[in-house]
Design a protein around this motif. Structure first.
Motif, PDB file in Angstrom:
ATOM      1  N   ASP A   1       8.845 -17.439  17.086  1.00  0.00           N
ATOM      2  CA  ASP A   1       9.376 -18.266  16.007  1.00  0.00           C
ATOM      3  C   ASP A   1       8.638 -19.599  15.925  1.00  0.00           C
ATOM      4  N   VAL A   2       8.679 -20.205  14.738  1.00  0.00           N
ATOM      5  CA  VAL A   2       8.196 -21.570  14.524  1.00  0.00           C
ATOM      6  C   VAL A   2       9.295 -22.350  13.818  1.00  0.00           C
TER       7      VAL A   2
ATOM      8  N   LEU B   1       6.825 -23.935  18.592  1.00  0.00           N
ATOM      9  CA  LEU B   1       6.412 -22.544  18.656  1.00  0.00           C
ATOM     10  C   LEU B   1       7.046 -21.909  19.887  1.00  0.00           C
ATOM     11  N   SER B   2       7.716 -20.775  19.722  1.00  0.00           N
ATOM     12  CA  SER B   2       8.399 -20.096  20.825  1.00  0.00           C
ATOM     13  C   SER B   2       7.955 -18.646  20.885  1.00  0.00           C
TER      14      SER B   2
ATOM     15  N   ASP C   1       2.280 -10.417  17.216  1.00  0.00           N
ATOM     16  CA  ASP C   1       2.445 -10.724  18.642  1.00  0.00           C
ATOM     17  C   ASP C   1       2.162 -12.183  18.979  1.00  0.00           C
ATOM     18  N   LYS C   2       2.108 -13.056  17.950  1.00  0.00           N
ATOM     19  CA  LYS C   2       1.876 -14.477  18.198  1.00  0.00           C
ATOM     20  C   LYS C   2       2.370 -15.287  17.015  1.00  0.00           C
TER      21      LYS C   2
ATOM     22  N   THR D   1       1.086 -16.823  22.240  1.00  0.00           N
ATOM     23  CA  THR D   1       1.215 -15.372  22.286  1.00  0.00           C
ATOM     24  C   THR D   1       2.363 -14.954  23.187  1.00  0.00           C
ATOM     25  N   ASN D   2       2.715 -13.677  23.103  1.00  0.00           N
ATOM     26  CA  ASN D   2       3.750 -13.135  23.980  1.00  0.00           C
ATOM     27  C   ASN D   2       3.235 -12.864  25.388  1.00  0.00           C
ATOM     28  N   HIS D   3       1.968 -13.185  25.632  1.00  0.00           N
ATOM     29  CA  HIS D   3       1.394 -13.098  26.977  1.00  0.00           C
ATOM     30  C   HIS D   3       1.339 -14.479  27.647  1.00  0.00           C
ATOM     31  N   ASN D   4       2.124 -15.427  27.114  1.00  0.00           N
ATOM     32  CA  ASN D   4       2.176 -16.802  27.626  1.00  0.00           C
ATOM     33  C   ASN D   4       0.803 -17.477  27.589  1.00  0.00           C
TER      34      ASN D   4
END
Length: 384
Positions: free
Chosen positions: A34-35, A54-55, A158-159, A188-191
Motif C-alpha cells: 500500500d501507499v 509505502l508498506s 509485488d511492489k 518490494t515484498n522481499h524487504n
C-alpha cells in the motif's frame, strides 16, 4: 437431546471457522502492499509537502517526503521480529528546512565533491558554488536535496513505488542544460528498497545522483555504528587530499584500514594513525568497486550483530562512498528527541567517483543530449 447437542456443536464449529477467517482477513488488511499520502506542511514559499508511506505485506514501511525526495523513516525487523526505524532524520518539516546534513535525501546534480567548484566541458569552463571549504558538494547551495519534487504513487503486483520528478533548469547552481530528473523508490515484498535514477538533458552536463541515507541498524540509534560489520567488494579506493578531493590515484586497500574485503567492525581500525583517516576524521572515501561493468551486483553489506539486522547493497555503479558519521557531534536532535552523537549514523552512497569531471582517467559522468541516464541500487534487508 443428542440432536440438540450435535446442532450446537456444528454451530460452534461454523462460528469458529468464520471468526478464524475474519482474523486472517484482518491480518492481511494490516499488512498489505500500500501507499498512503498525508499533508506534512508547507515550505517558506507556500509549496505543499506530502509524506508518503509505502508498506509491504510483511509490515516493512518506508516514509518519503517530496521535499528533497527524502526517506524520512525506514522500519525493518530485528531478529525477534521487532520493527524499528534504521535511518536518521527529523519528525518535522521545519527541521529539514532549517538545517540538515543531507539526511535521507537525493543529492545532485553532482553527488560528492568537485574541486574548487570548477570543471571544463567541451572547451567551456563552469564555476559552481563552493559550499564545502574550497570545493563544491552535493549540487551546491540549493541542490536536489532542497527542492520540491512532484510525486506519483504507483502500484504493481509485488511492489509499491513512488516516482518523484524534477526539472533542473539550465544554469541552476551553475550547471549547463535543462535536466529532467526522475527517481523511483520501490518497496518490494522481499524487504528491498529499490532506488532507480533517470535523467535527460538538452546540453552536455555532469550528472552523479545518489541517495544520502544515514543508517544505524541498531534501531534508531540505540548505540553508535562502530560495532556494525561492513563488507565492501573493492580492492582499491581513491585517496584524497586534505580537502577530501581525490588525488587521481587508485590505491590498493590491502594492508590499510580501508580493507573491508572481509566483514570488519567499523570501529576496528577507524582510529589508526593513517593520514587518510586523519583527512576524513574517519572514513569519508570512495571505494572502487570490483567487476563494475554497469550491471547490478552485490557490492557491499552491513550487519549489526546485536539486532541481527543485515543490509545488502546491490548496484550498477563503479563507486561507493562510505562516510562514518564523523561530523555528527551531538548538536542535532532527531526523531523522537534522540540526540545524534558522534558516529551514530553512516552513509553508503553508490556513485561515480568524486571530482570525475576533472579526472579524465575516472569513469565519465558527462550526460549528453539524446542519452538516457539510468542507474539502480537496491538495499535489501534480512536477518542474519
Amino acid at each position: 437431546m443428542r440432536n440438540t447437542t450435535t446442532i450446537l456443536c456444528w454451530i460452534i464449529l461454523i462460528v469458529s471457522f468464520l471468526t478464524l477467517g475474519s482474523c486472517k482477513k484482518h491480518d492481511k488488511e494490516i499488512h498489505k502492499l500500500d501507499v498512503k499520502k498525508e499533508n506534512w506542511g508547507r515550505t517558506k514559499d507556500g509549496q505543499e509537502i506530502y509524506l508518503y508511506t509505502l508498506s509491504n505485506i510483511h509490515g516493512m514501511q518506508i516514509k518519503i517526503i517530496n521535499y528533497g525526495a527524502i526517506v524520512q523513516s525506514l522500519f525493518v525487523p530485528d531478529k525477534s521480529g521487532k520493527y524499528e526505524d534504521v535511518v536518521l532524520g527529523y519528525d518535522r518539516l521545519d527541521d529539514y528546512l532549517k538545517d540538515s546534513p543531507y539526511f535521507g535525501a537525493i543529492v545532485g546534480r553532482y553527488g560528492n565533491r568537485i574541486a574548487r567548484g570548477r570543471f571544463t566541458l567541451d572547451g567551456v569552463q563552469y564555476q559552481l558554488a563552493t559550499n564545502n571549504g574550497p570545493n563544491h558538494l552535493h549540487g551546491g547551495i540549493k541542490g536536489f536535496d532542497k527542492v520540491v519534487w512532484n510525486a506519483e504513487p504507483i502500484h504493481e503486483k509485488d511492489k509499491v513505488r513512488l516516482k518523484l520528478t524534477y526539472l533542473s533548469p539550465d544554469g541552476e547552481e551553475g550547471y549547463p542544460g535543462n535536466l529532467k530528473v526522475a527517481v523511483i523508490y520501490s518497496l518490494t515484498n522481499h524487504n528491498e528498497l529499490e532506488i532507480e535514477y533517470f535523467a535527460q538533458t538538452d546540453k552536455a552536463t555532469p550528472v552523479n545522483l545518489t541517495h544520502h541515507g544515514y543508517f544505524n541498524l541498531t534501531g534508531h540509534c540505540k548505540r553508535d555504528i562502530l560495532e556494525h560489520q561492513l563488507w565492501i567488494n573493492a580492492d582499491y579506493f581513491t585517496p584524497v587530499d586534505s580537502t577530501l578531493i581525490p588525488t587521481g590515484e587508485l590505491r590498493p586497500v590491502e594492508g590499510t584500514p580501508f580493507d573491508f574485503r572481509q566483514p570488519t567492525a567499523i570501529g576496528a581500525r577507524i582510529n589508526d594513525p593513517d593520514e587518510q583517516l586523519k583527512y576524513g576524521r574517519g572514513y569519508d572515501h570512495n571505494w572502487v568497486l570490483n567487476q563494475a561493468d554497469g550491471t547490478l551486483k552485490l557490492q557491499a553489506a552491513l550487519y549489526d550483530p546485536q539486532s541481527g539486522r543485515y543490509m545488502q547493497i546491490y548496484t550498477d555503479q563503479p563507486g561507493l562512498q562510505f562516510y562514518s558519521g564523523n561530523f555528527l557531534d551531538g548538536s542535532i536532535v532527531g526523531k523522537g528527541g534522540v540526540v545524534y552523537k558522534h558516529r551514530y549514523g553512516l552513509c553508503l552512497e553508490t556513485q561515480h567517483f568524486p571530482d570525475s569531471p576533472n579526472h579524465p582517467e575516472f569513469p565519465s559522468t558527462i550526460l549528453r543530449p539524446g542519452e538516457q541516464y539510468h542507474t539502480k541500487t537496491i538495499y535489501k534487508f534480512s536477518i542474519k
